[in-house]
Design a protein around this motif. Sequence first.
Motif, PDB file in Angstrom:
ATOM      1  N   ASP A  84      21.878  26.840 -10.079  1.00 15.04           N
ATOM      2  CA  ASP A  84      21.806  28.299 -10.219  1.00 15.04           C
ATOM      3  C   ASP A  84      20.464  28.847  -9.750  1.00 15.04           C
ATOM      4  O   ASP A  84      20.259  30.064  -9.722  1.00 15.04           O
ATOM      5  N   VAL A  85      19.541  27.959  -9.450  1.00 13.25           N
ATOM      6  CA  VAL A  85      18.235  28.334  -8.938  1.00 13.25           C
ATOM      7  C   VAL A  85      17.717  27.098  -8.194  1.00 13.25           C
ATOM      8  O   VAL A  85      18.087  25.976  -8.541  1.00 13.25           O
ATOM      9  N   GLU A  86      16.913  27.319  -7.143  1.00 10.55           N
ATOM     10  CA  GLU A  86      16.487  26.159  -6.341  1.00 10.55           C
ATOM     11  C   GLU A  86      15.051  25.724  -6.630  1.00 10.55           C
ATOM     12  O   GLU A  86      14.723  24.550  -6.501  1.00 10.55           O
ATOM     13  N   LEU A  87      14.209  26.678  -6.974  1.00  8.67           N
ATOM     14  CA  LEU A  87      12.792  26.351  -7.234  1.00  8.67           C
ATOM     15  C   LEU A  87      12.335  26.979  -8.536  1.00  8.67           C
ATOM     16  O   LEU A  87      12.785  28.085  -8.878  1.00  8.67           O
ATOM     17  N   ALA A  88      11.426  26.303  -9.216  1.00  9.99           N
ATOM     18  CA  ALA A  88      10.837  26.856 -10.437  1.00  9.99           C
ATOM     19  C   ALA A  88       9.435  26.247 -10.575  1.00  9.99           C
ATOM     20  O   ALA A  88       9.115  25.259  -9.894  1.00  9.99           O
ATOM     21  N   ALA A  89       8.628  26.849 -11.417  1.00 11.28           N
ATOM     22  CA  ALA A  89       7.283  26.292 -11.651  1.00 11.28           C
ATOM     23  C   ALA A  89       6.964  26.448 -13.135  1.00 11.28           C
ATOM     24  O   ALA A  89       6.057  27.182 -13.515  1.00 11.28           O
ATOM     25  N   ARG A 136      16.248  11.915 -12.966  1.00  6.87           N
ATOM     26  CA  ARG A 136      17.028  12.983 -13.616  1.00  6.87           C
ATOM     27  C   ARG A 136      17.424  14.072 -12.625  1.00  6.87           C
ATOM     28  O   ARG A 136      17.908  15.132 -13.014  1.00  6.87           O
ATOM     29  N   GLY A 137      17.133  13.847 -11.332  1.00  8.30           N
ATOM     30  CA  GLY A 137      17.540  14.825 -10.313  1.00  8.30           C
ATOM     31  C   GLY A 137      16.553  15.951 -10.095  1.00  8.30           C
ATOM     32  O   GLY A 137      16.892  16.966  -9.477  1.00  8.30           O
ATOM     33  N   ILE A 138      15.301  15.776 -10.595  1.00 13.07           N
ATOM     34  CA  ILE A 138      14.299  16.846 -10.463  1.00 13.07           C
ATOM     35  C   ILE A 138      13.131  16.329  -9.618  1.00 13.07           C
ATOM     36  O   ILE A 138      12.535  15.292  -9.947  1.00 13.07           O
ATOM     37  N   ARG A 139      12.830  17.044  -8.549  1.00  7.55           N
ATOM     38  CA  ARG A 139      11.724  16.624  -7.678  1.00  7.55           C
ATOM     39  C   ARG A 139      10.481  17.467  -7.958  1.00  7.55           C
ATOM     40  O   ARG A 139      10.536  18.697  -7.916  1.00  7.55           O
ATOM     41  N   GLY A 140       9.379  16.794  -8.279  1.00  7.65           N
ATOM     42  CA  GLY A 140       8.100  17.494  -8.457  1.00  7.65           C
ATOM     43  C   GLY A 140       7.463  17.688  -7.091  1.00  7.65           C
ATOM     44  O   GLY A 140       7.286  16.735  -6.333  1.00  7.65           O
ATOM     45  N   LEU A 141       7.137  18.935  -6.763  1.00  7.54           N
ATOM     46  CA  LEU A 141       6.607  19.222  -5.425  1.00  7.54           C
ATOM     47  C   LEU A 141       5.121  19.526  -5.437  1.00  7.54           C
ATOM     48  O   LEU A 141       4.500  19.605  -4.377  1.00  7.54           O
ATOM     49  N   GLY A 142       4.562  19.742  -6.605  1.00  5.79           N
ATOM     50  CA  GLY A 142       3.124  20.025  -6.657  1.00  5.79           C
ATOM     51  C   GLY A 142       2.728  20.542  -8.019  1.00  5.79           C
ATOM     52  O   GLY A 142       3.581  20.939  -8.819  1.00  5.79           O
ATOM     53  N   TYR A 143       1.428  20.489  -8.255  1.00 13.16           N
ATOM     54  CA  TYR A 143       0.877  20.992  -9.525  1.00 13.16           C
ATOM     55  C   TYR A 143       0.185  22.329  -9.273  1.00 13.16           C
ATOM     56  O   TYR A 143      -0.667  22.414  -8.377  1.00 13.16           O
ATOM     57  N   TRP A 144       0.523  23.310 -10.050  1.00 15.97           N
ATOM     58  CA  TRP A 144      -0.181  24.601  -9.987  1.00 15.97           C
ATOM     59  C   TRP A 144      -0.954  24.793 -11.287  1.00 15.97           C
ATOM     60  O   TRP A 144      -0.446  24.492 -12.380  1.00 15.97           O
ATOM     61  N   ASP A 243      18.598  16.995  -5.078  1.00 17.90           N
ATOM     62  CA  ASP A 243      19.712  16.936  -4.137  1.00 17.90           C
ATOM     63  C   ASP A 243      19.580  18.068  -3.104  1.00 17.90           C
ATOM     64  O   ASP A 243      19.717  17.852  -1.900  1.00 17.90           O
ATOM     65  N   PHE A 244      19.280  19.268  -3.608  1.00 17.60           N
ATOM     66  CA  PHE A 244      19.105  20.416  -2.709  1.00 17.60           C
ATOM     67  C   PHE A 244      17.952  20.135  -1.753  1.00 17.60           C
ATOM     68  O   PHE A 244      18.068  20.345  -0.538  1.00 17.60           O
ATOM     69  N   TRP A 245      16.833  19.640  -2.288  1.00 19.99           N
ATOM     70  CA  TRP A 245      15.630  19.483  -1.476  1.00 19.99           C
ATOM     71  C   TRP A 245      15.825  18.423  -0.388  1.00 19.99           C
ATOM     72  O   TRP A 245      15.467  18.614   0.763  1.00 19.99           O
ATOM     73  N   THR A 246      16.425  17.293  -0.763  1.00 17.14           N
ATOM     74  CA  THR A 246      16.554  16.218   0.233  1.00 17.14           C
ATOM     75  C   THR A 246      17.621  16.534   1.284  1.00 17.14           C
ATOM     76  O   THR A 246      17.591  15.978   2.366  1.00 17.14           O
ATOM     77  N   ARG A 247      18.523  17.465   0.970  1.00 18.58           N
ATOM     78  CA  ARG A 247      19.539  17.829   1.961  1.00 18.58           C
ATOM     79  C   ARG A 247      19.089  18.963   2.887  1.00 18.58           C
ATOM     80  O   ARG A 247      19.850  19.383   3.751  1.00 18.58           O
ATOM     81  N   LEU A 248      17.895  19.480   2.677  1.00 20.39           N
ATOM     82  CA  LEU A 248      17.413  20.547   3.579  1.00 20.39           C
ATOM     83  C   LEU A 248      17.333  19.988   5.002  1.00 20.39           C
ATOM     84  O   LEU A 248      16.967  18.813   5.191  1.00 20.39           O
ATOM     85  N   PRO A 249      17.638  20.805   6.020  1.00 20.19           N
ATOM     86  CA  PRO A 249      17.580  20.298   7.400  1.00 20.19           C
ATOM     87  C   PRO A 249      16.199  19.747   7.759  1.00 20.19           C
ATOM     88  O   PRO A 249      15.175  20.211   7.239  1.00 20.19           O
ATOM     89  N   ALA A 250      16.204  18.790   8.657  1.00 20.85           N
ATOM     90  CA  ALA A 250      14.969  18.068   9.012  1.00 20.85           C
ATOM     91  C   ALA A 250      13.912  18.980   9.627  1.00 20.85           C
ATOM     92  O   ALA A 250      12.727  18.652   9.604  1.00 20.85           O
ATOM     93  N   ASP A 251      14.322  20.118  10.185  1.00 25.77           N
ATOM     94  CA  ASP A 251      13.308  21.013  10.761  1.00 25.77           C
ATOM     95  C   ASP A 251      12.826  22.056   9.731  1.00 25.77           C
ATOM     96  O   ASP A 251      11.949  22.851  10.013  1.00 25.77           O
ATOM     97  N   VAL A 252      13.421  22.045   8.517  1.00 24.80           N
ATOM     98  CA  VAL A 252      13.065  23.047   7.506  1.00 24.80           C
ATOM     99  C   VAL A 252      12.175  22.432   6.413  1.00 24.80           C
ATOM    100  O   VAL A 252      11.137  22.986   6.045  1.00 24.80           O
TER     101      VAL A 252
END
Length: 332
Positions: A84-89, A136-144, A243-252
């Motif tokens: 229901d949402v793709e990114l959160a912090a 658990r299906g959650i990718r950490g992308l960075g620390y803010w 799942d959403f993140w790893t399926r993003l196109p290779a140029d995105v």
Amino acid sequence: MTRFLLLLLLGFFVVGSGSRAEASDPIVIRFSHVVSEQAPKGVGALRFKELAEARLPGRVQVEVYPSSRKFTDEEVVPALLFGDVELAAPSMVILRGYAPALQVYELPFLFKDVAHIRRFQAGPTGQMLLNSMLPRGIRGLGYWDGGMRVLSANKPLHSPADASGLMFRTESSQIFQRAYDRIGVVTLPLPFRLLADAIRDGLVDGQENSWPNIYTRGIHKLHRYYTPLHHTFLGYMVIANDDFWTRLPADVRPVLEEILAEVTREVNELARQEAETLAQKAASEAEIEVLPLNENELAEWRSAFTPVWREFEPVIGADVIEAAVAAEGAAR
Ligand code: SIN
């Protein structure tokens, strides 16, 4: 037969044109958070949108939902897992159910300052924690960074005894609850969006937060007394549905990751500046008193709060705590 071929061809065109339309649609990334658009996290979410849409025109569309407009912190991780949402912090406090070791960030007086936290996050244990929710299906992308927490209340708090008998709104942390239990403070773990009303309505006497959150939520107009205890750090993890993140196109995906790295530097620099400037700005707008602590007072808070380290060591892991302590003196 002719009729069959016709249907087959029709089917081909319907499916073909459908997939062409999908491929040309922008990828929608919904980014939900709970703070104001003016707080460092809010600024970062909008900056991510600006850069992503400028560098990937027509490929990506970012929708930012600030101030719990879509989800509270408590709701956002299940929403992310359900797509229901793709990114959160979110504040890392709410991630403990997915990776208990992340509670290392909640241990009072463990991190001396933001530089200490940054060294830990950049090191192997900090990076391991960033990846710890992948199963658990959650990718950490960075620390803010949010900033070190200060106490605010409707009475001056110099020592733990001054706080005894008060009710504090805190984030939903077992560690915070146990630490405050030790000094006779009752904690009420309300969602962030209810904080100002809870103070206004007299439901709570005090709270703890970063200066950007205090200022942008107008807490400085509700509480008079501020104790810069800096006992814990309000830190965020930018997370995506793996799942959403790893399926993003290779140029995105690499472009978005590069943008996130850039925005992370900007957010963290803004949080650093605001930790220094917002107390003064708040004082110029409202009758507030910031109460610096002397060494004896600080020692009292430390000895009241730090016994919770031992209590939570079995869930966090002694190795994780040791790595965090060691990062204080690690090469700068
Ligand atoms: C946040 O900064 O995202 C929330 C902090 C809080 O709930 O106090």
